[in-house]
Write a protein that holds these residues in place. Structure first.
Motif, PDB file in Angstrom:
ATOM      1  N   ARG A 159       0.791  -1.296   0.133  1.00 40.82           N
ATOM      2  CA  ARG A 159      -0.100  -0.135   0.022  1.00 40.82           C
ATOM      3  C   ARG A 159       0.798   1.239  -0.016  1.00 40.82           C
ATOM      4  NH1 ARG A 159      -5.213  -1.911   3.800  1.00 40.82           N
ATOM      5  NH2 ARG A 159      -5.754  -3.525   2.098  1.00 40.82           N
ATOM      6  N   GLN A 160       1.998   1.186   0.969  1.00 43.43           N
ATOM      7  CA  GLN A 160       2.889   2.290   0.601  1.00 43.43           C
ATOM      8  C   GLN A 160       3.543   2.584  -0.697  1.00 43.43           C
ATOM      9  OE1 GLN A 160       5.718   1.071   3.285  1.00 43.43           O
ATOM     10  NE2 GLN A 160       4.745   2.087   5.038  1.00 43.43           N
ATOM     11  N   ARG A 161       3.535   1.553  -1.414  1.00 50.21           N
ATOM     12  CA  ARG A 161       4.320   1.453  -2.702  1.00 50.21           C
ATOM     13  C   ARG A 161       3.158   2.148  -3.751  1.00 50.21           C
ATOM     14  NH1 ARG A 161       8.661  -1.295  -4.720  1.00 50.21           N
ATOM     15  NH2 ARG A 161       8.504  -1.465  -6.863  1.00 50.21           N
ATOM     16  N   ALA A 162       1.918   1.906  -3.458  1.00 44.62           N
ATOM     17  CA  ALA A 162       0.844   2.263  -4.245  1.00 44.62           C
ATOM     18  C   ALA A 162       0.681   3.824  -4.075  1.00 44.62           C
ATOM     19  CB  ALA A 162      -0.463   1.587  -3.969  1.00 44.62           C
ATOM     20  N   LYS A 163       0.828   4.173  -2.773  1.00 44.03           N
ATOM     21  CA  LYS A 163       0.781   5.544  -2.464  1.00 44.03           C
ATOM     22  C   LYS A 163       1.792   6.481  -3.059  1.00 44.03           C
ATOM     23  CE  LYS A 163      -0.958   8.140   1.586  1.00 44.03           C
ATOM     24  NZ  LYS A 163      -0.916   7.694   3.016  1.00 44.03           N
ATOM     25  N   GLU A 164       2.972   5.782  -3.199  1.00 46.09           N
ATOM     26  CA  GLU A 164       4.213   6.449  -3.723  1.00 46.09           C
ATOM     27  C   GLU A 164       3.753   6.851  -5.292  1.00 46.09           C
ATOM     28  OE1 GLU A 164       7.436   3.829  -3.189  1.00 46.09           O
ATOM     29  OE2 GLU A 164       7.401   4.182  -1.081  1.00 46.09           O
ATOM     30  N   ARG A 165       2.911   6.055  -5.825  1.00 48.62           N
ATOM     31  CA  ARG A 165       2.843   5.940  -7.349  1.00 48.62           C
ATOM     32  C   ARG A 165       1.247   6.972  -7.390  1.00 48.62           C
ATOM     33  NH1 ARG A 165       5.792   2.149  -6.721  1.00 48.62           N
ATOM     34  NH2 ARG A 165       7.035   1.357  -8.548  1.00 48.62           N
ATOM     35  N   GLY A 166       0.961   7.588  -6.271  1.00 46.54           N
ATOM     36  CA  GLY A 166      -0.246   8.306  -6.591  1.00 46.54           C
ATOM     37  C   GLY A 166      -1.781   7.537  -6.568  1.00 46.54           C
ATOM     38  N   TRP A 167      -1.521   6.352  -6.144  1.00 43.36           N
ATOM     39  CA  TRP A 167      -2.694   5.365  -5.985  1.00 43.36           C
ATOM     40  C   TRP A 167      -3.193   5.095  -4.788  1.00 43.36           C
ATOM     41  CZ3 TRP A 167       0.209   1.855  -9.972  1.00 43.36           C
ATOM     42  CH2 TRP A 167       0.321   2.482 -11.075  1.00 43.36           C
ATOM     43  N   GLN A 168      -4.234   4.334  -4.507  1.00 42.96           N
ATOM     44  CA  GLN A 168      -4.611   3.755  -3.177  1.00 42.96           C
ATOM     45  C   GLN A 168      -4.870   2.495  -3.316  1.00 42.96           C
ATOM     46  OE1 GLN A 168      -8.261   4.835  -1.480  1.00 42.96           O
ATOM     47  NE2 GLN A 168      -7.320   5.172   0.757  1.00 42.96           N
ATOM     48  N   LEU A 169      -4.102   1.412  -2.905  1.00 37.79           N
ATOM     49  CA  LEU A 169      -4.405   0.093  -2.898  1.00 37.79           C
ATOM     50  C   LEU A 169      -5.364  -0.318  -1.708  1.00 37.79           C
ATOM     51  CD1 LEU A 169      -4.002  -2.773  -3.830  1.00 37.79           C
ATOM     52  CD2 LEU A 169      -1.954  -3.041  -2.305  1.00 37.79           C
ATOM     53  N   ASN A 170      -6.571  -1.006  -2.164  1.00 33.88           N
ATOM     54  CA  ASN A 170      -7.261  -1.385  -1.008  1.00 33.88           C
ATOM     55  C   ASN A 170      -7.985  -2.678  -1.455  1.00 33.88           C
ATOM     56  OD1 ASN A 170      -9.402  -1.048  -2.777  1.00 33.88           O
ATOM     57  ND2 ASN A 170      -9.765   1.094  -1.949  1.00 33.88           N
ATOM     58  N   ASP A 171      -8.880  -3.268  -0.724  1.00 28.83           N
ATOM     59  CA  ASP A 171      -9.434  -4.562  -1.140  1.00 28.83           C
ATOM     60  C   ASP A 171     -10.397  -4.629  -2.715  1.00 28.83           C
ATOM     61  OD1 ASP A 171      -9.281  -3.833   1.565  1.00 28.83           O
ATOM     62  OD2 ASP A 171     -10.847  -5.184   2.166  1.00 28.83           O
ATOM     63  N   TYR A 172     -10.280  -3.392  -3.053  1.00 31.14           N
ATOM     64  CA  TYR A 172     -11.158  -3.343  -4.381  1.00 31.14           C
ATOM     65  C   TYR A 172     -10.408  -2.857  -5.693  1.00 31.14           C
ATOM     66  CZ  TYR A 172     -14.734  -3.497  -0.851  1.00 31.14           C
ATOM     67  OH  TYR A 172     -15.688  -3.717   0.196  1.00 31.14           O
ATOM     68  N   GLY A 173      -9.136  -2.920  -5.324  1.00 34.20           N
ATOM     69  CA  GLY A 173      -8.123  -2.830  -6.428  1.00 34.20           C
ATOM     70  C   GLY A 173      -7.526  -1.410  -6.325  1.00 34.20           C
ATOM     71  N   LEU A 174      -6.732  -0.937  -7.249  1.00 33.57           N
ATOM     72  CA  LEU A 174      -5.795   0.244  -7.253  1.00 33.57           C
ATOM     73  C   LEU A 174      -6.681   1.315  -7.507  1.00 33.57           C
ATOM     74  CD1 LEU A 174      -2.290  -0.974  -8.742  1.00 33.57           C
ATOM     75  CD2 LEU A 174      -2.672   0.104  -6.564  1.00 33.57           C
ATOM     76  N   THR A 175      -7.186   2.109  -6.720  1.00 28.66           N
ATOM     77  CA  THR A 175      -7.927   3.216  -7.164  1.00 28.66           C
ATOM     78  C   THR A 175      -6.928   4.311  -7.750  1.00 28.66           C
ATOM     79  OG1 THR A 175      -9.089   2.915  -4.924  1.00 28.66           O
ATOM     80  CG2 THR A 175      -9.581   5.005  -6.060  1.00 28.66           C
ATOM     81  N   GLY A 176      -7.575   4.946  -8.790  1.00 27.85           N
ATOM     82  CA  GLY A 176      -6.845   5.766  -9.401  1.00 27.85           C
ATOM     83  C   GLY A 176      -5.704   5.475 -10.645  1.00 27.85           C
ATOM     84  N   SER A 177      -5.469   4.232 -10.470  1.00 26.54           N
ATOM     85  CA  SER A 177      -4.684   3.674 -11.717  1.00 26.54           C
ATOM     86  C   SER A 177      -5.351   3.364 -12.800  1.00 26.54           C
ATOM     87  CB  SER A 177      -4.102   2.461 -10.923  1.00 26.54           C
ATOM     88  OG  SER A 177      -4.835   1.252 -11.230  1.00 26.54           O
ATOM     89  N   GLY A 178      -6.452   3.256 -12.875  1.00 23.10           N
ATOM     90  CA  GLY A 178      -7.191   2.933 -14.329  1.00 23.10           C
ATOM     91  C   GLY A 178      -6.748   1.586 -14.862  1.00 23.10           C
TER      92      GLY A 178
END
Length: 576
Positions: free
Chosen positions: A268-287
């Motif tokens: 999740r930290q890694r997703a955040k570094e890329r400007g996304w949010q990782l949760n139970d439903y996917g990578l929000t914002g990644s498309g």
DNA sequence: GCCGTTTTCGGCCCGACTGTTTTCAGTCG
């Protein structure tokens, strides 16, 4: 003090900091330090003294000083202070499900309750509800938790939980409303002990699935039921968690539920570094469309990480560098190098064992019955071993696809000698040595006995090196790092015993051993034909120890195995 | 208590469920 004990002190410190009401992120930091100490590849005191801990992530000035205090005084003053401040009975409250640090603190500070007995009385008298935010439901939960405290099974063997999880998975898979169902959690990561069963279901009709699930006869109660999650308790006492999601987000939910928590945090930290949010439903914002776990990892710039490695023990860094090991698989095993027959305390004949091995596609099987001093197991003396060898040779003459090796599991006696004369051991195709007595000896004496076996030119394998029985008997007071060092030096194989309550060596020790250049053998120690399938748990332990196929002796073909054993024997005698 | 190609201060992973509440805190995973 061992690394494990040091880690335990930091975990205790974290719990106490939370109950004391201090900054909760301190507790997070202490737990992180505990994990680091536990997984450290060397004694923590040495690492500290050499200054090798200072630059490790998560070790700042304050924790470094605390570790130093531990090295020099054997304790941590901040922990001692909290031990004096918080009554032990208050810490016991944390073991009750539904009671966390805030409730425990309220019971103690607001109501003046200092142990479980006082808590029980207060709950019976309805006094918990006098605290704002607490009510009658909590009183009931507390009373039930205290009543069930001793009846609770605690964590269960993977060997029991995995078959149960597979049964539940099969039942769910037969439901028409279920599109996909998978096992997640610590069972999927193949942890040796697990606290619950986690299942993930993809369905367009979740209420249909959850209705079916809560009515299954194998459960004794339903502890939570919402639109996306159902929690029940299996009759055996093991909690079962079912998560229901839409098919499109299955992979994200499976990843999340598989964990570990620490691995997830890193992702999740890694997703955040890329400007996304990782949760139970996917990578929000990644498309991205992310139908499988592989896709999620790829989006985060990583290759797929096998579940057995997801413990935040360096797998993310290794994945980044493309250095994840190709882990050994069950199908890599060509044989089993430690099984028992009816000649000692096993139940199967040699012929039956051979047939069972053939069904697993094996090329060889080493029959290693006990030696004479283990009388309870009808251990074999030289004469019976020779008789057994004659039977084995006759069987091998039949041209069967499975070749039997005439081996022995020889006892390491109390004084370090072996239970059979050298001339007898010299006749064997394979010698497995093990400790079956003197478990409570001093560490020095135990190590000396094990060392004598490792140095013995006829000994090929040291079996179940630490002697632990999960849930029954702790490991011997053996200096395992020293044992590992010596096994590497002498070229002795260490066993990964696949019996579900042994798994000995354990994952962390396997990793240490193979990374130092050691070879393991994944053996079942089977006492019946049914036990040969325990190899699954041994392979899982090896995988959790980052073990590649070439680091497992019994992945070799029969000619390679025999050549290896002959070569090793020659080397040992020339150096002895 | 730790940490810094957004930051030396102000963040620290994220969501589900329950119970006690009219908007959220605590626990759990």
């Amino acid at each position: 003090m061992t690394n494990y004990e040091a880690a335990w002190l930091f975990l205790e410190l974290a719990d106490r900091v939370e109950v004391a009401g201090d900054n909760p992120f301190k507790a997070v930091a202490y737990r992180k330090a505990a994990r680091l100490l536990e997984g450290l590849g060397e004694p923590f005191a040495e690492a500290w003294a050499a200054g090798r801990l200072r630059d490790r992530p998560g070790i700042g000035e304050a924790i470094h000083a605390k570790i130093g205090e531990l090295v020099q005084t054997g304790t941590i003053s901040a922990l001692e202070r909290l031990r004096r401040e918080i009554p032990p009975g208050v810490m016991d409250m944390l073991t009750l499900p539904g009671v966390g640090p805030r409730h425990a603190r309220n019971f103690w500070k607001v109501l003046g309750l200092e142990d479980l007995t006082a808590l029980q009385e207060a709950a019976e008298q309805g006094r918990l509800r006098t605290v704002k935010g607490l009510g009658p439901k909590l009183e009931l939960a507390v009373l039930r938790a205290i009543a069930q405290r001793d009846a609770a099974p605690g964590r269960q063997l993977l060997g029991l939980a995995l078959p149960l999880a597979r049964d539940l998975r099969e039942s769910l898979a037969r439901q028409p409303a279920v599109e996909r169902v998978e096992i997640a959690g610590s069972i999927r990561r193949r942890a040796e002990l697990v606290g619950d069963v986690d299942l993930v279901v993809a369905s367009e009709a979740p209420e249909e699935v959850s209705d079916f699930f809560v009515r299954m006869p194998s459960f004794r109660e339903v502890t939570a039921q919402g639109p996306t999650r159902v929690a029940v308790v299996h009759q055996g006492g093991l909690p079962v968690d079912l998560r229901l999601v839409e098919p499109a987000v299955f992979a994200a939910a499976w990843l999340h539920l598989t964990g570990s928590k620490e691995h997830n945090v890193r992702l999740r930290q890694r997703a955040k570094e890329r400007g996304w949010q990782l949760n139970d439903y996917g990578l929000t914002g990644s498309g991205f469309s992310l139908p499988e776990e592989e896709d999620l990892y790829r989006a985060l710039g990583l290759p797929f990480i096998p579940p057995e490695l997801r413990e935040d023990r360096g797998e993310i860094e290794a994945a980044e560098k493309g250095e994840l090991p190709a882990l050994v698989e069950e199908s890599d095993l060509r044989g089993d190098l430690h099984v028992h027959s009816e000649w000692s305390d096993g139940t199967a004949s040699l012929r039956e064992l051979r047939e069972a091995a053939a069904r697993l596609g094996y090329e060889y099987l080493a029959v290693c019955d006990h030696s004479r001093s283990l009388a309870v197991a009808r251990g074999l003396d030289a004469e019976r071993l020779r008789a057994q060898r004659r039977e084995i040779e006759a069987l091998n003459a039949e041209g069967h696809p499975v070749y039997l090796l005439a081996g022995v599991e020889v006892d390491i006696l109390g004084d370090g000698r072996l239970d059979l004369e050298d001339e007898v051991l010299a006749e064997m195709d394979l010698v497995v040595a093990s400790l079956h007595s003197g478990f409570r000896q001093e560490p020095e004496r135990l190590l000396a006995r094990a060392a004598a076996a490792l140095r013995h030119p006829h000994v090929d394998i040291l079996a179940h090196p630490t002697g632990r029985l999960l849930g029954h008997r702790p490991p011997y007071a053996l200096d395992v790092p020293a044992l590992i060092e010596l096994a590497v030096e002498t070229g002795t194989i260490l066993e990964v015993n696949a019996t579900p309550d042994r798994l000995d060596l354990c994952d962390l020790h396997v990793r240490r051993f193979v990374s130092a250049g050691g070879l393991v053998a994944v053996n079942t120690d089977a006492h019946s034909t049914e036990h040969l399938v325990f190899r699954e748990y041994g392979v899982a332990t090896a995988r959790r120890g980052w073990c590649r196929a070439r680091q497992v002796l019994n992945t070799r073909s029969l000619p390679d195995l025999l050549a290896f054993l002959a070569r090793e024997k020659g080397r040992r005698f020339s150096s002895a």
